[in-house]
Design a protein around this motif. Structure first.
Motif, short mmCIF file in Angstrom:
data_model
loop_
_atom_site.label_atom_id
_atom_site.label_comp_id
_atom_site.label_asym_id
_atom_site.label_seq_id
_atom_site.Cartn_x
_atom_site.Cartn_y
_atom_site.Cartn_z
N ARG A 217 -3.98 -1.97 9.47
CA ARG A 217 -3.49 -1.12 10.58
C ARG A 217 -1.97 -1.06 10.64
N TYR A 218 -1.31 -2.17 10.29
CA TYR A 218 0.16 -2.08 10.20
C TYR A 218 0.49 -0.93 9.24
N GLU A 219 -0.27 -0.90 8.14
CA GLU A 219 -0.07 0.12 7.11
C GLU A 219 -0.45 1.50 7.63
N SER A 220 -1.70 1.62 8.15
CA SER A 220 -2.17 2.97 8.49
C SER A 220 -1.46 3.50 9.73
N THR A 221 -1.05 2.63 10.63
CA THR A 221 -0.28 3.12 11.79
C THR A 221 1.07 3.65 11.34
N PHE A 222 1.70 2.91 10.42
CA PHE A 222 2.99 3.39 9.88
C PHE A 222 2.81 4.81 9.31
N VAL A 223 1.75 4.98 8.54
CA VAL A 223 1.53 6.25 7.87
C VAL A 223 1.19 7.36 8.88
N ARG A 224 0.26 7.08 9.78
CA ARG A 224 -0.15 8.09 10.76
C ARG A 224 1.00 8.48 11.68
N GLU A 225 1.75 7.48 12.15
CA GLU A 225 2.82 7.79 13.10
C GLU A 225 3.99 8.52 12.41
N ARG A 226 4.23 8.18 11.12
CA ARG A 226 5.22 8.96 10.35
C ARG A 226 4.74 10.42 10.25
N LEU A 227 3.43 10.55 10.06
CA LEU A 227 2.84 11.89 9.94
C LEU A 227 3.03 12.68 11.25
N LEU A 228 2.77 12.01 12.36
CA LEU A 228 2.95 12.68 13.67
C LEU A 228 4.40 13.11 13.84
N ASP A 229 5.33 12.25 13.46
CA ASP A 229 6.75 12.61 13.57
C ASP A 229 7.07 13.81 12.68
N ALA A 230 6.46 13.83 11.51
CA ALA A 230 6.71 14.94 10.59
C ALA A 230 6.13 16.25 11.15
N ILE A 231 4.97 16.13 11.81
CA ILE A 231 4.37 17.33 12.42
C ILE A 231 5.28 17.84 13.55
N ALA A 232 5.81 16.89 14.32
CA ALA A 232 6.74 17.27 15.40
C ALA A 232 7.91 18.06 14.83
N ALA A 233 8.46 17.55 13.73
CA ALA A 233 9.61 18.23 13.12
C ALA A 233 9.20 19.61 12.60
N GLN B 293 0.82 -1.22 0.00
CA GLN B 293 0.00 0.00 0.00
C GLN B 293 0.85 1.26 0.00
N THR B 294 0.44 2.24 -0.79
CA THR B 294 1.14 3.53 -0.85
C THR B 294 0.16 4.64 -0.49
N HIS B 295 0.57 5.48 0.43
CA HIS B 295 -0.29 6.59 0.87
C HIS B 295 0.30 7.93 0.45
N ARG B 296 -0.59 8.82 0.06
CA ARG B 296 -0.22 10.24 -0.07
C ARG B 296 -1.07 10.96 0.95
N ILE B 297 -0.42 11.43 1.97
CA ILE B 297 -1.19 11.94 3.11
C ILE B 297 -0.78 13.37 3.43
N ARG B 298 -1.77 14.13 3.87
CA ARG B 298 -1.52 15.53 4.24
C ARG B 298 -2.21 15.81 5.56
N ALA B 299 -1.54 16.57 6.38
CA ALA B 299 -2.17 17.00 7.63
C ALA B 299 -2.20 18.52 7.67
N ALA B 300 -3.34 19.06 8.06
CA ALA B 300 -3.44 20.49 8.33
C ALA B 300 -3.22 20.66 9.83
N ILE B 301 -2.33 21.57 10.22
CA ILE B 301 -2.03 21.73 11.65
C ILE B 301 -2.07 23.20 12.05
N ASP B 302 -2.22 23.42 13.34
CA ASP B 302 -2.10 24.79 13.83
C ASP B 302 -0.66 25.02 14.30
N ALA B 303 -0.40 26.17 14.85
CA ALA B 303 0.98 26.55 15.17
C ALA B 303 1.59 25.66 16.26
N GLN B 304 0.74 25.06 17.08
CA GLN B 304 1.25 24.19 18.15
C GLN B 304 1.35 22.73 17.71
#
Ligand SMILES: Cc1cc2nc3c(=O)[nH]c(=O)nc-3n(C[C@H](O)[C@H](O)[C@H](O)COP(=O)(O)OP(=O)(O)OC[C@H]3O[C@@H](n4cnc5c(N)ncnc54)[C@H](O)[C@@H]3O)c2cc1C
Lengths: 755, 284
Positions: A364-380, A289-300
């Motif tokens: 979920r192995y797939e979507s957790t990988f994607v979501r948690e990568r996304l969280l790490d990217a938001i942190a950065a 599975q390949t995801h193209r994912i985007r998150a909209a975030i606020d300043a925090q």
């Protein structure tokens, strides 16, 4: 002895099912044989996509010991294999026939079958069958524009769309948008026991039997009866020992139908045992599975919205799971975080590869990988650490039960209970997180590439709609628990016995749990989706309670006292406070109809365990190898019936998660030729690659949906392993977002370190 | 995964074995030693030999003998025989260290030293040892005996100078001088897998300087071989990081790396650099 009733639930008791397994008395599919049986061998396509021009079977039929050969024409009257779950109407034309009809669509597709005296002759004969195929262009990537499956049918049979909230507004008002493209490689459950099926027709009773059943015997029995035009009670399925299921084993595959059809046609027992090479190209693949994912975030770094588009490579046909995997991936992606707006478009795409299905933590192995990568990217993006970003976004305990606003598997997703932040704290403490950070920093300063990562997830378990259990007291004092679930080796005989023992008041080792036999109970749901302990466990408790009440009523009469002054302890009806007692077996003998009770537990909602994985790794910059230095798992499953078995589930799942993160991958070349067809190319983790892990089982959030508070434990070991290890590698390289694709092979990692 | 039909011959003497082998060789007859490579190949039907000449009961092939200059290893000697040093001194220690990297314990209990050489997998540890240390193969057939130097024996991926009717009866390794230093390192994705690259180095010290350096590289090219450029970077220099690094770089430059769908030439070259460097580090 009264008053000191032992409690079995919650104890790490030895497994009741181990004795035959440890003494070599196990009965797996290959152990089952019948006099006069024929061996079936499948002849498979060696071409990924093509038109069958001719099949020459003469030389094979001429070989001594060969009884018959079937090709597509011989089974053209058998319908394609139907869906068991998530069967969207638009998917129906894409079901797999039991033997290819005119077109082959993947290397490994059954094209013909040989029936012969033994496995050697059958394989000799299979070698002599000459199949002429005119190759057609192969589709090998799900991310490329869809092509044609057949006249008028696209290789994109459906798109899963779900969502909630105002996604446009979320992105419009965002402080920043984080976008990623991430993929998980094709891998799957590879049980130690390959598949096997033995069909046998009992003419005297007009019963078709299938031995070697697993996972969902009742559903499969009904389906095969339907496919072969028989009445369901004239088909019986028998489950023996099962050497691993993991989602892939026990679904109906072409071979199961073929042995049954052949047993009926030839009036001979027909046995098929899959070999390992076949298994790696014929049994369900998963995870591609390949995801193209985007998150909209606020300043925090608070998530305002997630837009998730993905491409699910389902392989050549839609098998029994239909849209289950992409549907779960779509629905479970939000995980433990507050996501005010969500939109998903999951493209189901067919390619000329082995068809795909569920594998432990499907979607979920797939979507957790994607979501948690996304969280790490938001942190950065906002410049906070990866733990802090999670704390900011977690769903609070006070928000439970939490209605997500999505559906999957025919149920609304409502997280029933959970204290995500508490488990994060506990798991980080168990991992010694703060001290670990200091150590890692010091070592990185010395030039070592070491790092740690965290991943969080919500699992689902306990899928209904029902389970029925009957409990019988036997004249010898034993207790039979008869259920329609199945054992795939996970320890259900023990766990169900523990629950029954407490409810009824008998010793757990006097209980025999009978499962997977369609002639013993009329209906049953089987074993998948971490459902057995929850659904069957609660049904068992209910039936055992009923039986207890019944026993006490009868005993009260015989013992001339009130039922309320009686109790059952260790299989004896006793007077509370002492006095004469009566064994249950005597009571059962004294009653003309014996002593038994049945009950059904129904549930329309799943229950949601949740967890945290923490990984620390060291990257070898010279070779691209990764060593796991520390691995800690926290998992809250509401109530652990047998903590040792839960640990076993988690440790085993982790091994598979590590396999998917580093080693296991079904690779194909551009022509659709599979490149991972032996254990020399498809690398399973061994004891040397799987580190010792620390497993913390918590019971902070019992499920309100069943009496014991149970949640399933089968999939949390695998679910976030890829995500946690990816995060740890990023940290070791000090390059947030470095890992975008699993598995992280040494070559891919080496390219990252030098790039 | 059932092999095609074959006839198994079980000779008891060497003469008998050579006779059967010469009879069945034209009919794709093959030697069966430990079977750890041949049997899987037959199970996949990648090979369908009509005859197997099983040498497991042939007398006179089970020896490990030392005459003070060379160590002779007969065709029936298994990998596991080297778990403990078979001779005093660096050669015994080297073989024992290397043996532990071959496959897994059960495979080492069956697979043979000579079988590995005859099979000639590019990644075989024993092939690397033989090429690096300059082994001599003692080859027999009904036509007589010949001796082949390791450098002439390996002809490519799973290809050797052995004729179809020839038995590799024995391999001879020169003993190493008592002050020889050695180092070995291999890289594979899992413990026990065939190495993606491996290196064995030996040298002596003369006045603190490296002399008689041998740098062997395995798994990177069709056959393992010594890398003269790397040896030149070591000889005459003191052992240490600078020269080790230079030798590793020289080896990486010198190889013509094998490629496959999982391994680019560039990555294999990186691995050669890593394994030579680590073998040298291990030598100290
Ligand atoms: C899972 C697995 C992992 C492995 N990993 C490694 C590894 O890391 N490193 C490694 O080196 N090996 C590895 N091997 C291979 C193993 O070491 C084999 O034992 C070895 O390659 C062949 O030795 P054998 O005695 O088993 O030969 P066989 O399998 O019996 O024969 C192999 C070939 O050599 C021929 N042959 C054998 N002996 C002679 C002889 N005396 N004269 C002429 N021809 C002969 C045979 O005809 C055949 O063609 C692995 C094997 C397995 C199954």
């Amino acid at each position: 002895m009264t008053g000191t009733k032992q409690t079995y639930v919650g104890q790490s008791l030895p497994r009741l099912e181990d004795r035959p397994l440890l003494t070599g008395q196990g009965r797996f599919a290959a152990d089952i044989s019948f006099p006069g049986q024929w061996t079936m061998r499948v002849v498979r396509s060696g071409v990924a996509h093509g038109k069958i021009l001719s099949i020459d079977v003469d030389a094979a039929l001429a070989l001594p010991g060969v009884h018959a050969v079937w090709t597509g024409a011989d089974v053209a009257h058998i319908p394609p294999i139907p869906f068991r779950l998530t069967g969207l109407k638009t998917l129906e034309p894409y079901r797999q026939p039991v033997l290819a009809q005119d077109i082959v669509r993947y290397v490994g597709e059954p094209v013909a079958v040989v029936f012969a005296a033994d496995a050697y002759v059958a394989e000799d004969a299979a070698d002599l069958i000459d199949i002429a195929i005119e190759p057609l262009p192969a589709q090998v990537r799900a991310t490329e524009p869809p092509g044609a499956f057949a006249e008028g049918l696209s290789t994109e049979p459906g798109v899963i769309r779900k969502g909630f909230g105002d996604i446009e507004a979320a992105f419009r008002d965002a402080h920043a948008v984080v976008s990623l493209e991430l993929s998980v490689g094709r891998h799957s459950g590879v049980p130690m026991e390959t598949r096997g099926a033995i069909g046998r027709y009992d003419e005297a009773r007009d019963i078709l039997e299938m031995h070697g059943a697993a996972k969902v015997p009742h559903w499969n029995r009904d389906t095969i009866a339907q496919m072969l035009g028989r009445e369901r009670h004239s088909v019986q399925f028998f489950e023996g020992h099962v050497g691993g299921g993991f989602g892939i084993r026990g679904e109906i595959y072409p071979e199961d139908v073929l042995v049954c059809a052949a047993a009926l046609t030839f009036r001979r027992p027909v046995k098929w045992i899959e070999d390992r090479r076949e298994h790696l190209i014929a049994a369900n693949h998963s995870r591609d599975q390949t995801h193209r994912i985007r998150a909209a975030i606020d300043a925090q770094g608070h998530i305002l919205g997630i837009d998730n588009e993905f491409f699910h490579d389902n392989g050549a046909y839609i098998r029994t799971h239909a849209a289950t995997v992409p549907d779960l991936a779509a629905a479970m992606l939000p995980g433990p975080y507050r996501v005010p707006a969500y939109r998903v478009a999951g493209h189901i795409r067919l390619t000329n590869k082995t068809p795909a299905g569920t594998y432990r933590a499907p979607g979920r192995y797939e979507s957790t990988f994607v979501r948690e990568r996304l969280l790490d990217a938001i942190a950065a993006e906002v410049g906070v650490d990866t733990v802090e970003i999670r704390r900011r976004n977690l769903i609070a305990k006070s928000a439970m039960p939490y209605t997500l606003g999505l559906e999957t598997l025919g149920t609304h997703i409502v997280y029933d209970s959970g204290d995500y932040a508490l488990l994060l704290d506990k798991t980080l403490a168990a991992a010694g997180w703060d001290e670990l950070q200091t150590q890692l920093q010091a070592r990185r300063a010395q030039g070592e590439k070491v790092g740690a990562g965290v991943a969080m997830f919500v699992e689902k378990s306990g899928l209904g709609p029902f389970d029925t259990v009957r409990v019988d007291i036997l004249p010898d004092g034993g207790v039979d628990v008869i259920t329609g679930v199945a054992s795939i080796g996970q320890g259900i005989e023990t766990v169900i016995a523990q629950i029954c023992a407490d409810a009824l008041g008998v010793r757990y080792d006097t209980i025999r749990v009978i499962h997977g036999q369609t002639d013993r109970i009329d209906r049953g749901m089987g074993a998948f989706a971490s459902r057995v302990t929850v659904m069957c466990g609660e049904a068992t408790r209910m039936a055992a309670n009923k039986l207890r009440d019944k026993a006490l009523q009868h005993a009260a009469q015989l013992m001339q006292t009130g039922a309320e002054s009686l109790d059952i302890v260790d299989g004896e009806v006793v007077r509370i406070g002492g006095g004469p007692s009566m064994p249950l077996r005597e009571l059962a003998r004294a009653l003309p109809d014996g002593l038994s009770a049945e009950d059904t537990f129904e549930s329309t909602h799943m229950v949601y365990p949740y967890g945290v994985h923490v990984a620390a790794v060291k990257v070898d910059a010279a070779t691209g190898a990764v060593a796991i230095e520390r691995y800690v798992i926290g998992y809250d499953i509401g109530k652990a019936v047998n903590p040792k078995l839960v640990e076993g589930q988690i440790a085993g799942g982790l091994a598979q998660g590590i396999g998917g993160a580093f080693l296991e991958e079904f690779l194909y070349d551009e022509a659709g030729e599979p490149l991972s067809v032996t254990f020399a190319d498809y690398l399973m983790p061994t004891a040397r690659e799987v580190p010792a892990s620390t497993i913390l089982i918590t019971e902070d959030a019992p499920s309100p949906l069943n009496t014991l508070g149970l949640k399933g434990a089968g999939e949390g070991g695998a679910n976030p392993a890829g995500a946690a290890l990816a995060a740890a590698i990023d940290d070791a390289l000090q390059r947030p977002g470095a890992v975008t694709r699993l598995p992280v092979t040494p070559m891919r990692l080496k390219a990252m370190t030098s790039g | 995964m059932k092999p095609a039909a074959f006839i198994r011959h079980v000779p008891k003497t060497l003469d008998e074995a050579l006779k059967v082998l010469s009879d069945v060789a034209p009919d794709d007859g093959r030697v069966l030693a430990g079977g750890q490579s041949l049997v899987p190949i037959m199970a996949f039907r990648l090979a369908k030999p009509a005859h197997l000449v099983d040498i497991n009961e042939v007398e006179g092939l089970q020896h490990i003998a030392c005459d003070g200059k060379t160590l002779s290893i007969g065709a029936r000697v298994r990998h596991a025989a080297f778990h403990k040093p078979v001779v005093d001194g660096p050669l015994g220690a080297l073989l024992s260290y290397v043996a532990r990297h071959i496959a897994h314990y059960p495979i080492r209990m069956r697979g043979t030293f000579c079988g590995s050489l005859a099979h000639a997998d590019p990644s075989s540890e024993w092939c690397l040892v033989s090429a690096t240390l300059g082994a001599t193969m003692v080859v027999k057939s009904t036509r007589g005996e010949r001796r082949i130097a390791a450098a002439d024996f390996f002809e490519g991926i799973m290809s050797t100078a052995l004729a179809e009717d020839e038995l590799l009866a024995e391999v001879r390794l020169p003993l190493l001088a008592a002050d020889t230093k050695f180092g070995f390192y291999e890289f594979s994705r899992r413990a026990g897998d065939f190495a993606m690259a491996s290196s064995l180095v030996t040298y002596r010290l003369a006045g603190g300087k490296i002399a008689d350096a041998r740098v062997g590289v395995g798994g990177a090219e069709p056959s393992p071989r010594r890398i003269a450029e790397a040896e030149a970077a070591l000889n005459g220099n003191a052992p240490g990081e600078d020269h080790f690094r230079a030798a590793a770089a020289a080896a990486a430059d010198a190889v013509e790396p094998l490629e496959d769908h999982q391994t680019t030439g560039e990555y294999r070259r990186d691995l050669v650099r890593a394994v030579v460097h680590r073998a040298l580090e291990h030598s100290i």
